[in-house]
Design an enzyme around this catalytic site. Structure first.
Site, PDB file in Angstrom:
ATOM      1  N   LYS A 130      10.317  38.514  33.549  1.00 18.58           N
ATOM      2  CA  LYS A 130       9.491  37.348  33.217  1.00 18.58           C
ATOM      3  C   LYS A 130       8.510  37.003  34.348  1.00 18.58           C
ATOM      4  O   LYS A 130       8.598  37.555  35.446  1.00 18.58           O
ATOM      5  CB  LYS A 130      10.418  36.164  32.896  1.00 18.58           C
ATOM      6  CG  LYS A 130      11.269  36.381  31.629  1.00 18.58           C
ATOM      7  CD  LYS A 130      12.050  35.117  31.259  1.00 18.58           C
ATOM      8  CE  LYS A 130      12.838  35.309  29.967  1.00 18.58           C
ATOM      9  NZ  LYS A 130      13.515  34.046  29.536  1.00 18.58           N
TER      10      LYS A 130
ATOM     11  N   TYR B 283       8.657  35.128  20.298  1.00 18.37           N
ATOM     12  CA  TYR B 283       9.776  34.168  20.295  1.00 18.37           C
ATOM     13  C   TYR B 283       9.835  33.328  19.014  1.00 18.37           C
ATOM     14  O   TYR B 283      10.440  32.263  19.012  1.00 18.37           O
ATOM     15  CB  TYR B 283       9.692  33.253  21.519  1.00 18.37           C
ATOM     16  CG  TYR B 283      10.224  33.875  22.790  1.00 18.37           C
ATOM     17  CD1 TYR B 283      11.589  34.148  22.944  1.00 18.37           C
ATOM     18  CD2 TYR B 283       9.393  34.181  23.861  1.00 18.37           C
ATOM     19  CE1 TYR B 283      12.092  34.701  24.106  1.00 18.37           C
ATOM     20  CE2 TYR B 283       9.887  34.747  25.037  1.00 18.37           C
ATOM     21  CZ  TYR B 283      11.248  34.994  25.153  1.00 18.37           C
ATOM     22  OH  TYR B 283      11.747  35.542  26.311  1.00 18.37           O
TER      23      TYR B 283
ATOM     24  N   PHE C 253      12.737  23.773  23.122  1.00 15.67           N
ATOM     25  CA  PHE C 253      12.164  24.436  24.289  1.00 15.67           C
ATOM     26  C   PHE C 253      11.080  25.461  23.942  1.00 15.67           C
ATOM     27  O   PHE C 253      10.515  26.100  24.835  1.00 15.67           O
ATOM     28  CB  PHE C 253      13.268  25.108  25.125  1.00 15.67           C
ATOM     29  CG  PHE C 253      14.127  26.098  24.360  1.00 15.67           C
ATOM     30  CD1 PHE C 253      13.702  27.403  24.147  1.00 15.67           C
ATOM     31  CD2 PHE C 253      15.372  25.716  23.878  1.00 15.67           C
ATOM     32  CE1 PHE C 253      14.482  28.306  23.454  1.00 15.67           C
ATOM     33  CE2 PHE C 253      16.165  26.621  23.176  1.00 15.67           C
ATOM     34  CZ  PHE C 253      15.712  27.923  22.965  1.00 15.67           C
TER      35      PHE C 253
ATOM     36  N   ARG D 294      23.049  42.502  28.567  1.00 14.57           N
ATOM     37  CA  ARG D 294      23.358  41.064  28.520  1.00 14.57           C
ATOM     38  C   ARG D 294      24.363  40.707  29.623  1.00 14.57           C
ATOM     39  O   ARG D 294      24.271  39.653  30.245  1.00 14.57           O
ATOM     40  CB  ARG D 294      23.935  40.674  27.146  1.00 14.57           C
ATOM     41  CG  ARG D 294      22.975  40.839  25.969  1.00 14.57           C
ATOM     42  CD  ARG D 294      21.824  39.869  25.956  1.00 14.57           C
ATOM     43  NE  ARG D 294      22.229  38.484  25.983  1.00 14.57           N
ATOM     44  CZ  ARG D 294      21.394  37.468  25.739  1.00 14.57           C
ATOM     45  NH1 ARG D 294      20.120  37.693  25.416  1.00 14.57           N
ATOM     46  NH2 ARG D 294      21.805  36.238  25.814  1.00 14.57           N
TER      47      ARG D 294
ATOM     48  N   THR E  52      22.272  32.471  30.101  1.00 13.47           N
ATOM     49  CA  THR E  52      20.902  31.959  29.989  1.00 13.47           C
ATOM     50  C   THR E  52      20.562  30.992  31.134  1.00 13.47           C
ATOM     51  O   THR E  52      19.485  31.073  31.722  1.00 13.47           O
ATOM     52  CB  THR E  52      20.724  31.242  28.636  1.00 13.47           C
ATOM     53  OG1 THR E  52      21.100  32.147  27.598  1.00 13.47           O
ATOM     54  CG2 THR E  52      19.293  30.783  28.426  1.00 13.47           C
TER      55      THR E  52
ATOM     56  N   ARG F  80      20.505  36.921  36.723  1.00  9.54           N
ATOM     57  CA  ARG F  80      20.121  35.507  36.670  1.00  9.54           C
ATOM     58  C   ARG F  80      20.801  34.692  37.760  1.00  9.54           C
ATOM     59  O   ARG F  80      20.207  33.737  38.287  1.00  9.54           O
ATOM     60  CB  ARG F  80      20.403  34.945  35.276  1.00  9.54           C
ATOM     61  CG  ARG F  80      19.350  35.413  34.259  1.00  9.54           C
ATOM     62  CD  ARG F  80      19.756  35.141  32.847  1.00  9.54           C
ATOM     63  NE  ARG F  80      18.632  35.244  31.908  1.00  9.54           N
ATOM     64  CZ  ARG F  80      18.779  35.235  30.585  1.00  9.54           C
ATOM     65  NH1 ARG F  80      19.987  35.122  30.040  1.00  9.54           N
ATOM     66  NH2 ARG F  80      17.717  35.332  29.799  1.00  9.54           N
TER      67      ARG F  80
ATOM     68  N   ASN G  78      14.241  32.068  34.123  1.00  9.96           N
ATOM     69  CA  ASN G  78      15.504  32.777  34.322  1.00  9.96           C
ATOM     70  C   ASN G  78      15.320  34.286  34.416  1.00  9.96           C
ATOM     71  O   ASN G  78      16.244  35.056  34.138  1.00  9.96           O
ATOM     72  CB  ASN G  78      16.528  32.362  33.258  1.00  9.96           C
ATOM     73  CG  ASN G  78      16.064  32.689  31.850  1.00  9.96           C
ATOM     74  OD1 ASN G  78      14.984  33.243  31.654  1.00  9.96           O
ATOM     75  ND2 ASN G  78      16.883  32.371  30.862  1.00  9.96           N
TER      76      ASN G  78
ATOM     77  N   HIS H 166      14.550  38.762  30.140  1.00  9.03           N
ATOM     78  CA  HIS H 166      14.895  38.676  28.717  1.00  9.03           C
ATOM     79  C   HIS H 166      15.626  39.956  28.343  1.00  9.03           C
ATOM     80  O   HIS H 166      15.281  41.023  28.825  1.00  9.03           O
ATOM     81  CB  HIS H 166      13.631  38.564  27.851  1.00  9.03           C
ATOM     82  CG  HIS H 166      13.914  38.811  26.382  1.00  9.03           C
ATOM     83  ND1 HIS H 166      14.332  37.809  25.545  1.00  9.03           N
ATOM     84  CD2 HIS H 166      13.901  39.956  25.650  1.00  9.03           C
ATOM     85  CE1 HIS H 166      14.541  38.331  24.331  1.00  9.03           C
ATOM     86  NE2 HIS H 166      14.285  39.624  24.368  1.00  9.03           N
TER      87      HIS H 166
ATOM     88  N   GLU I 205      12.293  44.159  18.654  1.00  2.73           N
ATOM     89  CA  GLU I 205      11.610  43.806  19.909  1.00  2.73           C
ATOM     90  C   GLU I 205      11.009  45.034  20.583  1.00  2.73           C
ATOM     91  O   GLU I 205       9.930  44.954  21.181  1.00  2.73           O
ATOM     92  CB  GLU I 205      12.593  43.081  20.841  1.00  2.73           C
ATOM     93  CG  GLU I 205      12.958  41.694  20.316  1.00  2.73           C
ATOM     94  CD  GLU I 205      13.950  40.966  21.198  1.00  2.73           C
ATOM     95  OE1 GLU I 205      14.257  39.796  20.882  1.00  2.73           O
ATOM     96  OE2 GLU I 205      14.432  41.532  22.204  1.00  2.73           O
TER      97      GLU I 205
HETATM   98  P1  ADP Z   1      18.602  34.308  26.200  1.00  2.00           P
HETATM   99  O1  ADP Z   1      17.294  34.596  26.920  1.00  2.00           O
HETATM  100  O2  ADP Z   1      19.751  34.253  27.170  1.00  2.00           O
HETATM  101  O3  ADP Z   1      18.847  35.242  25.035  1.00  2.00           O
HETATM  102  P2  ADP Z   1      17.874  32.309  24.204  1.00  2.00           P
HETATM  103  O4  ADP Z   1      17.491  33.455  23.330  1.00  2.00           O
HETATM  104  O5  ADP Z   1      18.811  31.282  23.671  1.00  2.00           O
HETATM  105  O6  ADP Z   1      18.492  32.842  25.604  1.00  2.00           O
HETATM  106  O7  ADP Z   1      16.573  31.538  24.653  1.00  2.00           O
HETATM  107  C1  ADP Z   1      15.382  32.225  24.979  1.00  2.00           C
HETATM  108  C2  ADP Z   1      14.834  31.661  26.267  1.00  2.00           C
HETATM  109  O8  ADP Z   1      14.465  30.300  26.050  1.00  2.00           O
HETATM  110  C3  ADP Z   1      15.835  31.614  27.439  1.00  2.00           C
HETATM  111  O9  ADP Z   1      15.896  32.816  28.167  1.00  2.00           O
HETATM  112  C4  ADP Z   1      15.296  30.481  28.258  1.00  2.00           C
HETATM  113  O10 ADP Z   1      14.238  30.927  29.116  1.00  2.00           O
HETATM  114  C5  ADP Z   1      14.738  29.542  27.209  1.00  2.00           C
HETATM  115  N1  ADP Z   1      15.736  28.523  26.898  1.00  2.00           N
HETATM  116  C6  ADP Z   1      16.852  28.656  26.173  1.00  2.00           C
HETATM  117  N2  ADP Z   1      17.544  27.498  26.081  1.00  2.00           N
HETATM  118  C7  ADP Z   1      16.833  26.609  26.774  1.00  2.00           C
HETATM  119  C8  ADP Z   1      17.005  25.238  27.075  1.00  2.00           C
HETATM  120  N3  ADP Z   1      18.070  24.543  26.632  1.00  2.00           N
HETATM  121  N4  ADP Z   1      16.066  24.644  27.834  1.00  2.00           N
HETATM  122  C9  ADP Z   1      15.003  25.309  28.297  1.00  2.00           C
HETATM  123  N5  ADP Z   1      14.771  26.633  28.052  1.00  2.00           N
HETATM  124  C10 ADP Z   1      15.682  27.267  27.311  1.00  2.00           C
HETATM  125 MG    MG Z   2      17.757  35.492  23.309  1.00  2.00          MG
END
Ligand code: ADP
Ligand code: MG
Length: 140
Positions: free
Chosen positions: A11, A51, A59, A87, A93, A104, A114, A117, A128
């Site tokens: 990212k 996304y 978010f 993962r 996350t 992370r 974070n 992805h 994807e």
């Molecule tokens: P991951 O990246 O671990 O698969 P998600 O798919 O749930 O997580 O979410 C996509 C991205 O959105 C996350 O990597 C994070 O950057 C952001 N995100 C997720 N949940 C939150 C939250 N509660 N507040 C702010 N950003 C979030």
């Molecule tokens: Mg995700």
């Protein structure tokens, strides 16, 4: 288990801090092969499309703003069990909840920034990878 492919993104917080090589080293040390890779600056529309599954989440706007705020590195990774393996290597996350030694935990700045992805299922991995790469750009 079988050989799988997963989509990874380093990212904007990773490219900003010049740590893409450190993260790639972690993938390779854990047996994930980088079989396609490209550095790109996503447009806001591309980030929104990538996304789209999160479009109703609170978010979503901030996520799309962040993902189009600087360059990213998009990658296809391959190994046995690559989707779950990545993962695990990525960590939770929220970097504050990520297990010690995960990407992370090591590098994540916040739940928004974070660092990485990773696809979360075989179905999303296929979608994807196809979002960013043609089959001829993937060299396993
Ligand atoms: P991951 O990246 O671990 O698969 P998600 O798919 O749930 O997580 O979410 C996509 C991205 O959105 C996350 O990597 C994070 O950057 C952001 N995100 C997720 N949940 C939150 C939250 N509660 N507040 C702010 N950003 C979030
Ligand atoms: Mg995700």
């Amino acid at each position: 288990m079988s050989i799988e492919r997963t989509l990874s993104i380093l990212k904007p917080d990773a490219t900003a801090r010049n740590i893409t090589g450190k993260i790639n080293a972690i993938f390779e040390e854990n047996g994930l092969r980088i079989i396609a890779q490209r550095r790109v600056f996503l447009t806001r529309a591309e980030a929104e499309r990538f996304y789209i599954i999160h479009k109703d989440r609170p978010f979503y706007t901030d996520l799309c703003t962040f993902m189009s705020s600087g360059p990213v590195v998009v990658q296809a990774l391959e190994s046995e069990n690559a989707i779950a393996k990545n993962r695990t290597i990525m960590g939770a996350t929220n970097p504050r909840e990520a297990a010690a030694g995960t990407i992370r935990a090591l590098f994540g700045l916040s739940i928004d920034q974070n660092t990485v992805h990773g696809s979360d299922s075989a179905e999303t991995a296929a979608q994807e990878i196809a979002f960013f790469f043609r089959e001829t750009e993937i060299v396993g």
